[in-house]
Write a protein that holds these residues in place. Structure first.
Motif, PDB file in Angstrom:
ATOM      1  N   GLN A   1     -14.385  19.558  -2.671  1.00 20.54           N
ATOM      2  CA  GLN A   1     -14.447  20.958  -3.089  1.00 20.54           C
ATOM      3  C   GLN A   1     -14.095  21.921  -1.954  1.00 20.54           C
ATOM      4  O   GLN A   1     -14.094  23.130  -2.147  1.00 20.54           O
ATOM      5  N   ILE A   2     -13.812  21.376  -0.778  1.00 16.03           N
ATOM      6  CA  ILE A   2     -13.496  22.232   0.372  1.00 16.03           C
ATOM      7  C   ILE A   2     -12.029  22.629   0.296  1.00 16.03           C
ATOM      8  O   ILE A   2     -11.132  21.891   0.699  1.00 16.03           O
ATOM      9  N   LYS A   3     -11.789  23.793  -0.265  1.00 17.60           N
ATOM     10  CA  LYS A   3     -10.447  24.337  -0.431  1.00 17.60           C
ATOM     11  C   LYS A   3     -10.386  25.728   0.207  1.00 17.60           C
ATOM     12  O   LYS A   3     -11.410  26.359   0.467  1.00 17.60           O
ATOM     13  N   GLU A   4      -9.165  26.190   0.420  1.00 13.55           N
ATOM     14  CA  GLU A   4      -8.988  27.507   1.058  1.00 13.55           C
ATOM     15  C   GLU A   4      -9.688  28.610   0.264  1.00 13.55           C
ATOM     16  O   GLU A   4     -10.410  29.430   0.825  1.00 13.55           O
ATOM     17  N   ARG A   5      -9.488  28.644  -1.030  1.00 10.92           N
ATOM     18  CA  ARG A   5     -10.089  29.703  -1.844  1.00 10.92           C
ATOM     19  C   ARG A   5     -11.617  29.618  -1.825  1.00 10.92           C
ATOM     20  O   ARG A   5     -12.309  30.632  -1.721  1.00 10.92           O
ATOM     21  N   THR A   6     -12.139  28.393  -1.905  1.00  7.30           N
ATOM     22  CA  THR A   6     -13.593  28.218  -1.906  1.00  7.30           C
ATOM     23  C   THR A   6     -14.201  28.729  -0.605  1.00  7.30           C
ATOM     24  O   THR A   6     -15.230  29.408  -0.612  1.00  7.30           O
ATOM     25  N   ILE A   7     -13.554  28.412   0.506  1.00  9.33           N
ATOM     26  CA  ILE A   7     -14.050  28.893   1.791  1.00  9.33           C
ATOM     27  C   ILE A   7     -13.964  30.410   1.860  1.00  9.33           C
ATOM     28  O   ILE A   7     -14.880  31.077   2.347  1.00  9.33           O
ATOM     29  N   GLY A   8     -12.850  30.946   1.378  1.00  7.36           N
ATOM     30  CA  GLY A   8     -12.696  32.410   1.391  1.00  7.36           C
ATOM     31  C   GLY A   8     -13.803  33.106   0.627  1.00  7.36           C
ATOM     32  O   GLY A   8     -14.315  34.143   1.048  1.00  7.36           O
TER      33      GLY A   8
ATOM     34  N   SER B   1     -19.806  33.081  20.835  1.00  8.14           N
ATOM     35  CA  SER B   1     -19.140  34.383  20.735  1.00  8.14           C
ATOM     36  C   SER B   1     -18.359  34.552  19.438  1.00  8.14           C
ATOM     37  O   SER B   1     -17.771  35.602  19.210  1.00  8.14           O
ATOM     38  N   SER B   2     -18.336  33.534  18.583  1.00  7.33           N
ATOM     39  CA  SER B   2     -17.552  33.606  17.347  1.00  7.33           C
ATOM     40  C   SER B   2     -18.413  33.260  16.140  1.00  7.33           C
ATOM     41  O   SER B   2     -18.558  32.096  15.767  1.00  7.33           O
ATOM     42  N   LYS B   3     -18.978  34.265  15.515  1.00  8.48           N
ATOM     43  CA  LYS B   3     -19.783  34.051  14.311  1.00  8.48           C
ATOM     44  C   LYS B   3     -18.935  33.438  13.207  1.00  8.48           C
ATOM     45  O   LYS B   3     -19.399  32.596  12.428  1.00  8.48           O
ATOM     46  N   ARG B   4     -17.658  33.815  13.157  1.00  7.52           N
ATOM     47  CA  ARG B   4     -16.771  33.312  12.117  1.00  7.52           C
ATOM     48  C   ARG B   4     -16.578  31.800  12.233  1.00  7.52           C
ATOM     49  O   ARG B   4     -16.637  31.077  11.231  1.00  7.52           O
ATOM     50  N   SER B   5     -16.373  31.307  13.459  1.00  2.70           N
ATOM     51  CA  SER B   5     -16.184  29.868  13.654  1.00  2.70           C
ATOM     52  C   SER B   5     -17.462  29.094  13.333  1.00  2.70           C
ATOM     53  O   SER B   5     -17.416  27.999  12.760  1.00  2.70           O
ATOM     54  N   ILE B   6     -18.604  29.664  13.702  1.00  2.00           N
ATOM     55  CA  ILE B   6     -19.883  29.007  13.427  1.00  2.00           C
ATOM     56  C   ILE B   6     -20.105  28.876  11.919  1.00  2.00           C
ATOM     57  O   ILE B   6     -20.460  27.803  11.417  1.00  2.00           O
ATOM     58  N   GLU B   7     -19.894  29.968  11.175  1.00  2.00           N
ATOM     59  CA  GLU B   7     -20.109  29.933   9.725  1.00  2.00           C
ATOM     60  C   GLU B   7     -19.129  28.974   9.048  1.00  2.00           C
ATOM     61  O   GLU B   7     -19.503  28.252   8.118  1.00  2.00           O
ATOM     62  N   PHE B   8     -17.886  28.987   9.502  1.00  2.00           N
ATOM     63  CA  PHE B   8     -16.867  28.089   8.940  1.00  2.00           C
ATOM     64  C   PHE B   8     -17.294  26.637   9.146  1.00  2.00           C
ATOM     65  O   PHE B   8     -17.314  25.831   8.201  1.00  2.00           O
TER      66      PHE B   8
ATOM     67  N   VAL C   1      -8.755  32.546   5.937  1.00  2.00           N
ATOM     68  CA  VAL C   1      -9.209  31.165   6.109  1.00  2.00           C
ATOM     69  C   VAL C   1      -8.303  30.422   7.075  1.00  2.00           C
ATOM     70  O   VAL C   1      -8.760  29.708   7.977  1.00  2.00           O
ATOM     71  N   ARG C   2      -6.990  30.587   6.921  1.00  2.00           N
ATOM     72  CA  ARG C   2      -6.053  29.906   7.812  1.00  2.00           C
ATOM     73  C   ARG C   2      -6.216  30.374   9.261  1.00  2.00           C
ATOM     74  O   ARG C   2      -6.200  29.577  10.197  1.00  2.00           O
ATOM     75  N   THR C   3      -6.399  31.679   9.424  1.00  2.52           N
ATOM     76  CA  THR C   3      -6.589  32.215  10.778  1.00  2.52           C
ATOM     77  C   THR C   3      -7.888  31.693  11.390  1.00  2.52           C
ATOM     78  O   THR C   3      -7.935  31.310  12.566  1.00  2.52           O
ATOM     79  N   ALA C   4      -8.945  31.659  10.578  1.00  7.25           N
ATOM     80  CA  ALA C   4     -10.233  31.167  11.072  1.00  7.25           C
ATOM     81  C   ALA C   4     -10.163  29.680  11.404  1.00  7.25           C
ATOM     82  O   ALA C   4     -10.782  29.217  12.365  1.00  7.25           O
ATOM     83  N   ALA C   5      -9.390  28.915  10.621  1.00  5.82           N
ATOM     84  CA  ALA C   5      -9.256  27.477  10.885  1.00  5.82           C
ATOM     85  C   ALA C   5      -8.528  27.234  12.204  1.00  5.82           C
ATOM     86  O   ALA C   5      -8.882  26.334  12.970  1.00  5.82           O
TER      87      ALA C   5
ATOM     88  N   SER D   1     -10.856  35.777  -7.272  1.00  7.39           N
ATOM     89  CA  SER D   1      -9.447  35.878  -7.659  1.00  7.39           C
ATOM     90  C   SER D   1      -8.555  36.362  -6.511  1.00  7.39           C
ATOM     91  O   SER D   1      -7.401  36.716  -6.745  1.00  7.39           O
ATOM     92  N   TYR D   2      -9.060  36.365  -5.292  1.00 14.44           N
ATOM     93  CA  TYR D   2      -8.257  36.944  -4.208  1.00 14.44           C
ATOM     94  C   TYR D   2      -6.982  36.136  -3.961  1.00 14.44           C
ATOM     95  O   TYR D   2      -6.919  34.933  -4.220  1.00 14.44           O
ATOM     96  N   ASP D   3      -5.947  36.823  -3.455  1.00 16.65           N
ATOM     97  CA  ASP D   3      -4.631  36.230  -3.256  1.00 16.65           C
ATOM     98  C   ASP D   3      -4.568  35.562  -1.884  1.00 16.65           C
ATOM     99  O   ASP D   3      -4.501  36.232  -0.850  1.00 16.65           O
ATOM    100  N   THR D   4      -4.562  34.227  -1.867  1.00 12.15           N
ATOM    101  CA  THR D   4      -4.534  33.504  -0.594  1.00 12.15           C
ATOM    102  C   THR D   4      -3.189  33.631   0.112  1.00 12.15           C
ATOM    103  O   THR D   4      -3.094  33.391   1.322  1.00 12.15           O
ATOM    104  N   ASN D   5      -2.146  34.021  -0.611  1.00 11.00           N
ATOM    105  CA  ASN D   5      -0.844  34.221   0.031  1.00 11.00           C
ATOM    106  C   ASN D   5      -0.785  35.525   0.820  1.00 11.00           C
ATOM    107  O   ASN D   5      -0.035  35.636   1.785  1.00 11.00           O
ATOM    108  N   MET D   6      -1.596  36.480   0.403  1.00  7.72           N
ATOM    109  CA  MET D   6      -1.633  37.768   1.095  1.00  7.72           C
ATOM    110  C   MET D   6      -2.749  37.820   2.130  1.00  7.72           C
ATOM    111  O   MET D   6      -2.609  38.475   3.176  1.00  7.72           O
TER     112      MET D   6
END
Length: 427
Positions: free
Chosen positions: A51-58, A29-36, A76-80, A67-72
């Motif tokens: 190489q597995i970093k928050e920005r790379t996953i995003g 039921s969670s495509k996001r969890s599967i892809e992650f 990725v954190r929510t999906a994790a 260039s997206y702002d990981t603080n805003m």
């Protein structure tokens, strides 16, 4: 020398376990969890775990700009958080205890693979040159996650050194056992707390009616007969919608899964075709707030109610002890989709477990001011650890007292974040 069990964790076996995970009902039921999970496992097996970093996953998984702002943007954190929960649920089932275990290394998004816990191998009386690979799987796992391994003895080691090593292994094994026992108790206790919330429905004979809000075309209008607009009941549209919002469907799936896992049969109907006679036949769960007339009617006499401020273009959760507050509100004229870089959206939800003396049954209302709130409320009620957070504030085991929970959630990129408890009331 006994072979280290970790060498059996071949790429092929790990990929086979990955396929088992993503095909299970916990993940489907969670495509996001599967892809992650697929992404981080694939990167690790290719030797690119560094190489597995928050920005790379995003960027690679969720399509964000480099260039997206990981603080805003916390996607990725929510999906994790969601992925960790699903892994815990999956491996918490007895049928999966003998499978290769996958987890995320604490403090990172790198996956960690371990074999099922194996019995402790016998320790020789004297071991001049002990092999580190003879340590049990639980010890190897603890070392892989940051614990300091015991120093190796020199070739001149004596029997006392071997005894010291056995004591150290025993101590580590006992510590791991205590930790695992604590985790198991916490999980069991949280699960038991969740069951207590649902107990009035689970203990009722027969099936459960799940009535889904199906009123379209946005917010309601004020009641034309009310003298005081602030105290008026919202009036819904007369027509029914042919579709159900996606967030409501996610909540429906979560609730149905929870109830059916306890052997309860669930009857799903549109709210517009659910009558008072239906509510008298047994317990009911109402999905939706301002798109469900029964939700509006049954919460109207409680402390927290669903209200409308037409002058300020707000729908909100009203606290009858602080009626002028609009802290928990949603602007009916504000954008319904969160855009990258735009101001954060905040939605709110009201959960009510009501003892309805007119029907003689319990009714549970789950609804957000907007769809994000409804989804967050569904996540709250089907997550044992989240339900556990209100135990000190509310006696969950008294089915004849009305229980209400106000939740808040911050929306990022059209996805609600973890629900936060804002208020609890028991009457």
């Amino acid at each position: 020398m006994e072979q280290d069990p970790s060498i059996e964790l071949s790429d092929e076996k790990i990929r086979e376990q990955l396929d088992l995970l993503v095909q299970d009902t916990v993940f489907r039921s969670s495509k996001r969890s599967i892809e992650f999970l697929r992404y981080v496992v694939d990167q690790t097996l290719k030797g690119s775990a560094d190489q597995i970093k928050e920005r790379t996953i995003g960027v690679e998984v969720f399509g964000r700009a480099p260039s997206y702002d990981t603080n805003m943007d916390h996607v990725v954190r929510t999906a994790a958080i969601e992925l960790r929960k699903r892994l815990a649920i999956y491996y918490g089932e007895e049928k999966h205890r003998s499978e290769i275990r996958m987890s995320l290394v604490p403090g990172s998004y790198v996956p960690h693979f371990t074999l099922p816990t194996q019995p402790l191998p016998p320790e020789p009386e004297v071991a001049p040159e002990p092999a580190a690979s003879a340590a049990p799987t639980t010890i190897a796992t603890a070392q892989a996650e940051g614990s300091v391994p015991p120093p190796e003895p020199t070739p001149a080691a004596t029997i006392s050194a071997a005894s010291h090593r056995r004591s150290l292994f025993f101590g580590l094994g006992l510590a791991v056992l205590v930790i695992l026992s604590g985790v198991a108790y916490g999980r069991f206790h949280a699960q038991a707390t969740q069951d207590i919330f649902w107990r009035p429905i689970l203990d009722s004979p027969g099936s459960v009616l799940l009535a889904v809000g199906d009123v379209p075309n946005g917010p309601p209008t004020p009641s034309p007969t009310a003298d005081n607009q602030d105290a008026s009941l919202p009036t819904l549209q007369a027509t029914a919608a042919p579709t159900v919002p996606f967030a409501d469907m996610v909540t429906i799936a979560s609730v149905v899964g929870t109830l059916e896992s306890h052997g309860k049969k669930v009857l799903i109907r549109r709210e517009s075709v659910s009558s008072f006679s239906d509510l008298r036949e047994g317990p009911a769960v109402l999905i939706g707030a301002f798109n469900n007339e029964w939700s509006l009617r049954l919460t109207n006499q409680l402390r927290y109610t669903l209200a409308l401020d037409a002058e300020k273009h707000l729908i909100y959760i009203k606290d009858t002890k602080n009626p002028t507050s609009r802290a928990w509100s949603w602007g009916t004229d504000q954008p319904k989709v969160h855009k990258h870089g735009g101001p954060a959206l905040h939605d709110f939800a009201l959960i009510s477990r009501i003892w309805n003396s007119d029907t003689g049954h319990v009714v549970i209302v789950i609804g957000g001011l907007y769809t994000y709130g409804t989804q967050a409320a569904g996540e709250f009620l089907t997550d044992p650890n989240l339900v556990q957070s209100i135990v000190k504030s509310a006696p969950l085991d008294d089915a004849h007292r009305n229980l209400q929970i106000v939740l808040g959630t911050t929306v990022t990129d059209d996805t609600p974040g973890p629900p936060k408890v804002l208020a609890v009331s028991v009457e």
